[in-house]
Design a protein around this motif. Structure first.
Motif, PDB file in Angstrom:
ATOM      1  N   ALA A 105       0.835  -1.206   0.000  1.00 46.50           N
ATOM      2  CA  ALA A 105       0.000   0.000   0.000  1.00 46.50           C
ATOM      3  C   ALA A 105       0.867   1.253   0.000  1.00 46.50           C
ATOM      4  O   ALA A 105       0.592   2.248  -0.700  1.00 46.50           O
ATOM      5  N   LEU A 106       1.962   1.207   0.774  1.00 47.57           N
ATOM      6  CA  LEU A 106       2.860   2.367   0.811  1.00 47.57           C
ATOM      7  C   LEU A 106       3.564   2.575  -0.545  1.00 47.57           C
ATOM      8  O   LEU A 106       3.761   3.713  -0.993  1.00 47.57           O
ATOM      9  N   ASP A 107       3.926   1.462  -1.191  1.00 50.44           N
ATOM     10  CA  ASP A 107       4.555   1.574  -2.531  1.00 50.44           C
ATOM     11  C   ASP A 107       3.612   2.241  -3.535  1.00 50.44           C
ATOM     12  O   ASP A 107       4.026   3.086  -4.350  1.00 50.44           O
ATOM     13  N   GLN A 108       2.368   1.819  -3.468  1.00 47.33           N
ATOM     14  CA  GLN A 108       1.381   2.420  -4.375  1.00 47.33           C
ATOM     15  C   GLN A 108       1.217   3.902  -4.077  1.00 47.33           C
ATOM     16  O   GLN A 108       1.110   4.734  -4.996  1.00 47.33           O
ATOM     17  N   MET A 109       1.224   4.205  -2.775  1.00 48.94           N
ATOM     18  CA  MET A 109       1.073   5.601  -2.370  1.00 48.94           C
ATOM     19  C   MET A 109       2.271   6.422  -2.866  1.00 48.94           C
ATOM     20  O   MET A 109       2.115   7.547  -3.395  1.00 48.94           O
ATOM     21  N   ILE A 110       3.489   5.866  -2.710  1.00 49.42           N
ATOM     22  CA  ILE A 110       4.695   6.599  -3.165  1.00 49.42           C
ATOM     23  C   ILE A 110       4.677   6.786  -4.682  1.00 49.42           C
ATOM     24  O   ILE A 110       5.022   7.839  -5.203  1.00 49.42           O
ATOM     25  N   LYS A 111       4.205   5.714  -5.395  1.00 48.34           N
ATOM     26  CA  LYS A 111       4.139   5.793  -6.862  1.00 48.34           C
ATOM     27  C   LYS A 111       3.154   6.845  -7.306  1.00 48.34           C
ATOM     28  O   LYS A 111       3.436   7.667  -8.194  1.00 48.34           O
ATOM     29  N   ASP A 112       1.975   6.836  -6.679  1.00 49.96           N
ATOM     30  CA  ASP A 112       0.970   7.834  -7.041  1.00 49.96           C
ATOM     31  C   ASP A 112       1.456   9.238  -6.726  1.00 49.96           C
ATOM     32  O   ASP A 112       1.214  10.192  -7.473  1.00 49.96           O
ATOM     33  N   LYS A 113       2.169   9.361  -5.664  1.00 53.83           N
ATOM     34  CA  LYS A 113       2.677  10.677  -5.271  1.00 53.83           C
ATOM     35  C   LYS A 113       3.732  11.178  -6.271  1.00 53.83           C
ATOM     36  O   LYS A 113       3.801  12.363  -6.579  1.00 53.83           O
ATOM     37  N   ALA A 114       4.490  10.214  -6.743  1.00 55.17           N
ATOM     38  CA  ALA A 114       5.514  10.605  -7.719  1.00 55.17           C
ATOM     39  C   ALA A 114       4.917  10.983  -9.076  1.00 55.17           C
ATOM     40  O   ALA A 114       5.428  11.841  -9.786  1.00 55.17           O
ATOM     41  N   GLU A 115       3.821  10.295  -9.508  1.00 56.53           N
ATOM     42  CA  GLU A 115       3.191  10.563 -10.806  1.00 56.53           C
ATOM     43  C   GLU A 115       2.339  11.803 -10.802  1.00 56.53           C
ATOM     44  O   GLU A 115       2.199  12.481 -11.810  1.00 56.53           O
ATOM     45  N   GLN A 116       1.709  12.119  -9.687  1.00 54.38           N
ATOM     46  CA  GLN A 116       0.791  13.253  -9.622  1.00 54.38           C
ATOM     47  C   GLN A 116       1.548  14.523  -9.311  1.00 54.38           C
ATOM     48  O   GLN A 116       2.543  14.500  -8.576  1.00 54.38           O
ATOM     49  N   PRO A 117       1.121  15.711  -9.968  1.00 54.64           N
ATOM     50  CA  PRO A 117       1.774  16.977  -9.684  1.00 54.64           C
ATOM     51  C   PRO A 117       1.732  17.340  -8.224  1.00 54.64           C
ATOM     52  O   PRO A 117       2.633  17.994  -7.724  1.00 54.64           O
ATOM     53  N   GLN A 118       0.704  16.865  -7.555  1.00 55.34           N
ATOM     54  CA  GLN A 118       0.584  17.253  -6.160  1.00 55.34           C
ATOM     55  C   GLN A 118       1.579  16.561  -5.274  1.00 55.34           C
ATOM     56  O   GLN A 118       1.730  16.891  -4.117  1.00 55.34           O
ATOM     57  N   SER A 119       2.309  15.589  -5.977  1.00 56.59           N
ATOM     58  CA  SER A 119       3.320  14.893  -5.169  1.00 56.59           C
ATOM     59  C   SER A 119       4.443  15.831  -4.803  1.00 56.59           C
ATOM     60  O   SER A 119       5.084  15.652  -3.783  1.00 56.59           O
TER      61      SER A 119
END
Length: 491
Positions: free
Chosen positions: A301-315
């Motif tokens: 779940a944390l990996d997915q969260m880090i990935k989404d954070k990296a792909e999204q501008p809001q990351s």
């Protein structure tokens, strides 16, 4: 015997000559009489020929040369042959033959008539009255003469020839003046076209090399100096803006690094779960062990969260107001840096262009000076030609109005009172003398060709023997001379 020797030594005596003449008198008299008769007949029957003479003089131009120079500089003596050819031209003489009916009733061709008329015309220059040995002789008068069988026709034709001669001179001078005017007009047209072409070249050159012209040199230098100052200022501002970008970027990175160490950061939590998972596996726990399953699920779940954070501008979005302010300043300085960089490149391009313009200016100045010199020379040539054209127009006016050099008849041909040929006394005397000479020649030839002896002395001189007796000539009257005429011997 002695007397005969003395006669022999004396040679031909008057008696011998008289004897020869007495024997051969008809050989002399017949040619002499024929000469007298023929010369007399010719002298009396040859048709008379009358000669009429007209004198033409050359008058200088009316207007002084100091006020108006003559357009035609050719001397009259240089144009004499051309004028003579015009006077004796076929068309001119043919018109005279037709107008005066000179060969009316003749069966000869017009060419033969023209040639016969040409032989009866004489055009000769007269020597000047005063000869200056320091100057070349000038041709200032002519004598026109014409011979014909009637005095009236001779005078009329002679006056016609004088008028034609004057008209030929006037046409010649007018033609030369008009040719001079036409020449200047043609040259002016050429020069005007050349001037327009040079003006177009100058205009095109200035348009093509705008910015490199000599009159723009000072302006280019001023702009070059100003652009150099602006470039230094812009580069200084750009460097300061880049320093601000670097500083703000470093501050933002430091701020985000401090925030990344917080436990709420998914990366920090995942690292802690990795340590816990490794501990469980090292203690011998299997993948089905509840703590291992839960830990793996949380790590995923944390990996997915880090990935989404990296792909999204809001990351990368700032997490605080302080970071937002720094990012706004960073964006402003980045925009300013980009603008200043573009301005720097533009100024460098402008500086290079102005330097090239200044470098090319001397060459453009030389080329432009050459074109402008051509323009000036052509314009000056046009002014000179215009002045000469005005003189040529005045010269043509002088020639057409007979104000220039002209020919004038000073002595018109008058009716001749006596024929110039034939000279009847000369013909009679010459014919008589020719007849006598022919008769004398015939007498001598006949006497020398006679081989007979006419005296005892001749026989004695020929044989070298003494003559014992001689028989005198018997009889008298015509037979003896007739026999001597045909060579009868008297011995």
């Amino acid at each position: 015997m002695t007397a005969r020797d003395m006669r022999s030594e004396a040679g031909v005596s008057l008696g011998d000559l008289y004897g020869v003449f007495r024997r051969r008198k008809w050989w002399f008299l017949i040619p002499a009489i024929l000469g007298v008769v023929i010369s007399g007949v010719l002298a009396l029957t040859l048709p008379p020929e009358y000669e009429a003479v007209s004198t033409v003089t050359v008058e200088p131009q009316v207007i002084p040369h100091e006020l108006q120079a003559a357009t035609i500089e050719a001397k009259t003596e240089n144009r004499y042959e051309n004028l003579k050819l015009q006077l004796l031209a076929r068309d001119s003489l043919s018109a005279i033959i037709t107008d005066f009916k000179l060969f009316e009733g003749a069966t000869s061709s017009r060419e033969d008539q023209v040639e016969a008329l040409r032989k009866k015309i004489s055009l000769d220059p007269l020597p000047p009255a005063i000869v200056d040995p320091r100057k070349p002789a000038e041709l200032n008068s002519f004598k026109i003469s014409f011979r014909w069988k009637t005095p009236k026709t001779a005078a009329e034709v002679c006056n016609r020839l004088a008028r034609d001669f004057i008209s030929a001179n006037l046409r010649d001078r007018t033609s030369l003046a008009e040719a001079t005017t036409d020449f200047y007009e043609q040259e002016l047209q050429k020069k005007r076209a050349e001037l327009a072409d040079v003006a177009r070249q100058v205009s095109d050159y200035k348009e093509n090399y705008q910015g490199e012209l000599p009159e723009q040199l000072s302006m280019n230098r001023e702009r070059l100096e100003r652009d150099r100052i602006d470039l230094a200022t812009t580069e200084s501002k750009a460097e300061a803006a880049r320093d601000q970008v670097r500083m703000l970027t470093q501050q933002i990175n430091e701020f985000r690094s401090g925030a990344a160490n917080d436990s709420t950061d998914p990366s920090v939590r995942r690292a802690a779960l990795e340590i816990e998972l490794n501990r469980l596996l090292s203690n011998g726990k299997t993948d089905k062990y509840p703590d291992v399953v839960r830990t793996r699920a949380e790590i995923a779940a944390l990996d997915q969260m880090i990935k989404d954070k990296a792909e999204q501008p809001q990351s990368g979005a700032p997490s605080s107001r302080e970071e937002i302010a720094m990012r706004d300043k960073l964006r402003d300085y980045e925009v300013e840096t980009s603008v200043l960089s573009g301005e720097t490149e533009r100024l460098k391009a402008d500086i290079a262009e102005y330097e090239q313009r200044i470098e090319n200016t001397p060459r453009r100045a030389a080329e432009l000076d050459h074109l402008e010199a051509q323009y000036k020379n052509t314009a000056d040539a046009i002014k000179t030609l215009q002045a000469k054209q005005v003189d040529a127009e005045l010269g043509r006016t002088m020639e057409t109005t007979s104000r220039g050099e002209r020919f004038r008849v000073v002595e018109s041909a008058e009716l001749p009172t006596a024929p110039i040929s034939p000279n009847r006394p000369v013909w009679f005397i010459a014919g008589t003398l020719i007849g006598m000479m022919l008769g004398l020649a015939g007498l001598v030839v006949r006497e020398m060709s006679d081989r007979s002896f006419h005296s005892v002395v001749d026989l004695q001189n020929s044989l070298g023997l003494p003559v014992l007796a001689a028989v005198p000539v018997l009889g008298a009257g015509p037979p003896a001379p007739r026999r001597r005429l045909f060579g009868a011997s008297r011995v």
